[in-house]
Design a protein around this motif. Structure first.
Motif, mmCIF file in Angstrom:
data_model
loop_
_atom_site.group_PDB
_atom_site.id
_atom_site.type_symbol
_atom_site.label_atom_id
_atom_site.label_comp_id
_atom_site.label_asym_id
_atom_site.label_seq_id
_atom_site.Cartn_x
_atom_site.Cartn_y
_atom_site.Cartn_z
ATOM 1 N N CYS A 1 0.834 -1.198 0.000
ATOM 2 C CA CYS A 1 0.000 0.000 0.000
ATOM 3 C C CYS A 1 0.873 1.254 0.000
ATOM 4 C CB CYS A 1 -0.918 0.000 1.224
ATOM 5 S SG CYS A 1 -1.906 1.497 1.372
ATOM 6 N N CYS A 2 0.627 2.102 -0.942
ATOM 7 C CA CYS A 2 1.260 3.417 -1.047
ATOM 8 C C CYS A 2 2.760 3.351 -1.320
ATOM 9 C CB CYS A 2 0.975 4.245 0.203
ATOM 10 S SG CYS A 2 -0.780 4.299 0.636
ATOM 11 N N ALA A 3 3.281 2.187 -1.727
ATOM 12 C CA ALA A 3 4.720 2.033 -1.952
ATOM 13 C C ALA A 3 5.252 2.978 -3.017
ATOM 14 C CB ALA A 3 5.038 0.587 -2.329
ATOM 15 N N ASP A 4 4.441 3.299 -3.990
ATOM 16 C CA ASP A 4 4.893 4.182 -5.063
ATOM 17 C C ASP A 4 4.461 5.629 -4.870
ATOM 18 O OD1 ASP A 4 6.133 2.062 -6.312
ATOM 19 O OD2 ASP A 4 4.422 1.620 -7.613
ATOM 20 N N ALA A 5 3.771 5.923 -3.799
ATOM 21 C CA ALA A 5 3.281 7.287 -3.564
ATOM 22 C C ALA A 5 4.433 8.276 -3.452
ATOM 23 C CB ALA A 5 2.413 7.341 -2.309
ATOM 24 N N GLY A 6 5.498 7.902 -2.785
ATOM 25 C CA GLY A 6 6.654 8.771 -2.637
ATOM 26 C C GLY A 6 7.371 8.991 -3.952
ATOM 27 N N LYS A 7 7.397 7.975 -4.816
ATOM 28 C CA LYS A 7 8.058 8.090 -6.120
ATOM 29 C C LYS A 7 7.355 9.127 -7.001
ATOM 30 C CE LYS A 7 9.643 3.334 -6.191
ATOM 31 N NZ LYS A 7 9.520 2.031 -6.846
ATOM 32 N N ARG A 8 6.046 9.102 -6.968
ATOM 33 C CA ARG A 8 5.286 10.048 -7.792
ATOM 34 C C ARG A 8 5.518 11.476 -7.297
ATOM 35 N NH1 ARG A 8 -1.134 10.334 -9.297
ATOM 36 N NH2 ARG A 8 -0.887 12.140 -10.624
ATOM 37 N N ALA A 9 5.486 11.657 -5.985
ATOM 38 C CA ALA A 9 5.708 12.993 -5.419
ATOM 39 C C ALA A 9 7.111 13.498 -5.780
ATOM 40 C CB ALA A 9 5.519 12.965 -3.913
ATOM 41 N N ALA A 10 8.106 12.594 -5.756
ATOM 42 C CA ALA A 10 9.469 12.986 -6.100
ATOM 43 C C ALA A 10 9.582 13.348 -7.570
ATOM 44 C CB ALA A 10 10.433 11.853 -5.765
ATOM 45 N N ASN A 11 8.854 12.607 -8.428
ATOM 46 C CA ASN A 11 8.888 12.892 -9.870
ATOM 47 C C ASN A 11 8.151 14.175 -10.208
ATOM 48 O OD1 ASN A 11 10.346 10.580 -10.397
ATOM 49 N ND2 ASN A 11 8.545 9.350 -10.862
ATOM 50 N N ASP A 12 7.142 14.532 -9.422
ATOM 51 C CA ASP A 12 6.373 15.762 -9.671
ATOM 52 C C ASP A 12 7.131 17.003 -9.212
ATOM 53 O OD1 ASP A 12 4.341 14.267 -10.754
ATOM 54 O OD2 ASP A 12 3.063 14.311 -8.980
#
Length: 103
Positions: free
Chosen positions: A91-102
């Motif tokens: 759950c939410c494992a990729d949430a930080g990746k998206r925020a970093a890419n944005d």
């Protein structure tokens, strides 16, 4: 839990009728219910109920035990918890990746 095992467990819950049966057994707790009790609570015809119970039992989310002349069905809580853990483990494992890419 392996992907194949998880898929089998989720597939067993993949119909409205089987979900009704499983929820009924979850509500009953560790004591479980007889097939007649499940039929009474769900309104599912006996032959159809037997088919659904066989499917749920085959996937390991329901266990059945012969007690005298009755068959008691019980939800396999440890199996259901393992399935929930499997689907929620990332759950939410990729949430930080998206925020970093944005950013």
């Amino acid at each position: 839990m392996e992907w194949e095992e998880a898929a089998q467990g989720f597939a067993a819950m993949g119909s409205e009728a089987r979900l009704q049966v499983l929820r009924c057994l979850i509500r009953a707790g560790e004591a479980g219910l007889t097939v007649g009790d499940i039929q009474e609570r769900t309104g599912i015809a006996p032959s159809t109920l037997a088919h659904h119970l066989k499917f749920l039992t085959g996937a390991g989310v329901v266990a059945q035990e012969r007690v005298g002349r009755s068959t008691i069905s019980r939800a396999e809580f440890s199996r259901l918890e393992a399935l929930a853990g499997f689907i929620l483990s990332e759950c939410c494992a990729d949430a930080g990746k998206r925020a970093a890419n944005d950013g």
